[in-house]
Design a protein around this motif. Structure first.
Motif, short mmCIF file in Angstrom:
data_model
loop_
_atom_site.label_atom_id
_atom_site.label_comp_id
_atom_site.label_asym_id
_atom_site.label_seq_id
_atom_site.Cartn_x
_atom_site.Cartn_y
_atom_site.Cartn_z
N ILE A 186 0.83 -1.21 0.00
CA ILE A 186 0.00 0.00 0.00
C ILE A 186 0.86 1.26 0.00
N SER A 187 2.01 1.21 0.67
CA SER A 187 2.87 2.39 0.75
C SER A 187 3.69 2.62 -0.51
N GLY A 188 3.58 1.70 -1.47
CA GLY A 188 4.25 1.91 -2.76
C GLY A 188 5.45 1.01 -3.02
N THR A 245 -1.00 3.50 -8.76
CA THR A 245 -1.38 4.59 -7.85
C THR A 245 -2.90 4.76 -7.80
N SER A 260 -5.02 2.38 -7.63
CA SER A 260 -5.58 1.31 -6.79
C SER A 260 -5.24 1.44 -5.31
N THR A 261 -4.28 2.25 -4.97
CA THR A 261 -3.77 2.30 -3.60
C THR A 261 -4.87 2.62 -2.58
N LYS A 297 -6.22 0.05 0.33
CA LYS A 297 -6.07 0.44 1.74
C LYS A 297 -7.41 0.39 2.45
N LEU A 343 1.30 -2.02 -6.72
CA LEU A 343 -0.02 -1.46 -6.97
C LEU A 343 0.09 -0.24 -7.87
#
Length: 65
Positions: free
Chosen positions: A25-27, A43, A45-46, A50, A41
Motif C-alpha cells: 500500500i505504501s508503494g 497509484t 488502486s492504492t 487500503k 499497486l
C-alpha cells in the motif's frame, strides 16, 4: 493497521510471491524470485486497497470479540 503478509501468484509466471500488505500500500514494489517481474499497486488502486484492508481488519476485530 496490523502487519499482514499475503501470497499471490506472479502475474508473469504464476510463481508464489509473498507481499507485506502495508508495504504494498505504501508503494513498495516486490520482485518475483522466479522471473524477476516487478509487482506493485498502481497509484489508482492504492486508496481502494487500503480501504479494503482496513474494512477487513475491522471485521476481524469485531468477530474476535
Amino acid at each position: 493497521m496490523q502487519r499482514q503478509t499475503i501470497i499471490i501468484a506472479c502475474p508473469n509466471c504464476s510463481s508464489a510471491v509473498a507481499l507485506e500488505v502495508m508495504q504494498l500500500i505504501s508503494g513498495t514494489k516486490f520482485r518475483c524470485f522466479q522471473c524477476s517481474a516487478l509487482i506493485g499497486l498502481s497509484t489508482d488502486s492504492t486508496a481502494l486497497v487500503k480501504e479494503a484492508v482496513e474494512r477487513y481488519q475491522s471485521t476481524q476485530k469485531t468477530e474476535n470479540k
